[in-house]
Design a protein around this motif. Structure first.
Motif, PDB file in Angstrom:
ATOM      1  N   VAL A 186       3.958  -1.215   3.775  1.00 47.03           N
ATOM      2  CA  VAL A 186       3.372   0.118   3.612  1.00 47.03           C
ATOM      3  C   VAL A 186       4.492   1.072   3.230  1.00 47.03           C
ATOM      4  CG1 VAL A 186       2.286   2.074   4.771  1.00 47.03           C
ATOM      5  CG2 VAL A 186       1.463  -0.239   5.190  1.00 47.03           C
TER       6      VAL A 186
ATOM      7  N   ALA B 169      -3.062   4.947  -1.940  1.00 49.44           N
ATOM      8  CA  ALA B 169      -3.961   5.430  -0.894  1.00 49.44           C
ATOM      9  C   ALA B 169      -3.730   6.920  -0.703  1.00 49.44           C
ATOM     10  CB  ALA B 169      -3.713   4.681   0.417  1.00 49.44           C
TER      11      ALA B 169
ATOM     12  N   VAL C 139      -1.236  -0.693  -4.190  1.00 48.17           N
ATOM     13  CA  VAL C 139      -2.512  -0.006  -3.975  1.00 48.17           C
ATOM     14  C   VAL C 139      -2.241   1.444  -3.575  1.00 48.17           C
ATOM     15  CG1 VAL C 139      -4.624   0.025  -2.620  1.00 48.17           C
ATOM     16  CG2 VAL C 139      -3.570  -2.164  -3.225  1.00 48.17           C
TER      17      VAL C 139
ATOM     18  N   ALA D 211      -1.936  -6.063   3.125  1.00 42.39           N
ATOM     19  CA  ALA D 211      -0.651  -5.514   2.676  1.00 42.39           C
ATOM     20  C   ALA D 211       0.498  -6.064   3.521  1.00 42.39           C
ATOM     21  CB  ALA D 211      -0.668  -3.994   2.748  1.00 42.39           C
TER      22      ALA D 211
ATOM     23  N   THR E 274       0.859  -1.182   0.000  1.00 47.95           N
ATOM     24  CA  THR E 274       0.000   0.000   0.000  1.00 47.95           C
ATOM     25  C   THR E 274       0.895   1.232   0.000  1.00 47.95           C
ATOM     26  OG1 THR E 274      -1.763  -1.127   1.207  1.00 47.95           O
ATOM     27  CG2 THR E 274      -1.771   1.284   1.224  1.00 47.95           C
TER      28      THR E 274
ATOM     29  N   ALA F 280      -7.446   0.254   3.458  1.00 50.56           N
ATOM     30  CA  ALA F 280      -6.345   0.410   2.516  1.00 50.56           C
ATOM     31  C   ALA F 280      -5.187  -0.542   2.815  1.00 50.56           C
ATOM     32  CB  ALA F 280      -5.852   1.852   2.529  1.00 50.56           C
TER      33      ALA F 280
END
Length: 246
Positions: A54, A30, A28, A51, A4, A47
């Motif tokens: 991050v 965010a 992804v 994951a 993410t 979100a």
């Protein structure tokens, strides 16, 4: 691997998402525009669901004292959400020399963000980059008028945003550093000279006046913004990059 990317629609984040996706990962993005609010925490749990990593490249909306609240609150919220989601690696983008410029509120805020990450529950990596090529236009605008631009002779080692994104993506897909990776461009410039190079390439007739009291980098002396000998040097040179943005 699912990652993410917080701030995944911005200058660096959008490129990180693209590079990770091209490499076969699930990246992804965010951001506020995708329904994720770092300050209230809204949308964070969704979100981060599933994951492993991050990547936080989100930026404060201001460079003043309010940035301390932004980076403090957002880092706290992100670390808590990451712990709930079982995230195994937290990555942030920071600034070379950030802890050596306490006179700048924004740099103090980024130093706070780094501290919170180090004290957090997850293995971490910090990518520190020098100033981006893409920000030079803004730097020129801070202290300019119709005929002159005033800039200090502060030494910087600027880097292309694309090279920063490469570095962040590389760290994010590797083992946590539990420390810092410094990345920088290949060349060092006094900021006033970089201004002259930029204006000449843009056929801008304004004159750069050296003024060590002008702009955000006023009063920064020595080489605190220069990457050390351990830094990873990016390939893109500023003059070559200028040819691509005319």
């Amino acid at each position: 691997m699912k990652l993410t990317v917080i701030g995944g629609t911005g200058l660096i984040g959008s490129q990180v998402v693209r590079k990770l996706t091209t490499a076969g990962h699930e990246a992804v993005p965010a951001a506020l525009s995708t329904g994720v609010d770092l300050i209230t925490g809204k949308g964070l749990d969704q979100a981060l669901e599933g994951a492993e990593v991050v990547v936080n490249v989100a930026n404060s909306p201001t460079f003043d004292e309010a940035s301390l609240d932004f980076f403090g609150t957002s880092m706290d919220n992100l670390l808590a959400a990451g712990e709930r989601a079982g995230v195994r690696h937290q990555v942030i983008l920071s600034i070379v020399g950030v802890d050596q410029v306490p006179q700048l509120a924004y740099y103090r805020a980024k130093t706070l963000q780094e501290h919170l990450l180090r004290q957090g529950p997850a293995p971490y990596s910090i990518v520190r980059a020098t100033q981006f090529f893409e920000f030079m236009h803004a730097v020129l605008s801070w202290t300019s008028d119709d005929t002159t631009v005033r800039l200090p002779a502060t030494r910087i080692q600027p880097i292309a945003a694309a090279d920063v994104a490469d570095a962040v993506a590389g760290v994010a897909t590797g083992a946590p550093l539990l420390g810092i990776r410094n990345v920088a461009g290949p060349d060092v410039f006094p900021l006033d000279e970089l201004g002259r190079v930029t204006l000449a390439a843009q056929h801008d007739g304004r004159t750069v006046i050296t003024d060590d009291t002008a702009g955000m980098f006023a009063g920064i002396t020595g080489d605190v913004l220069i990457a050390g000998p351990d830094a990873h040097l990016a390939p893109t040179r500023y003059q070559d990059w200028l040819q691509t943005v005319r």
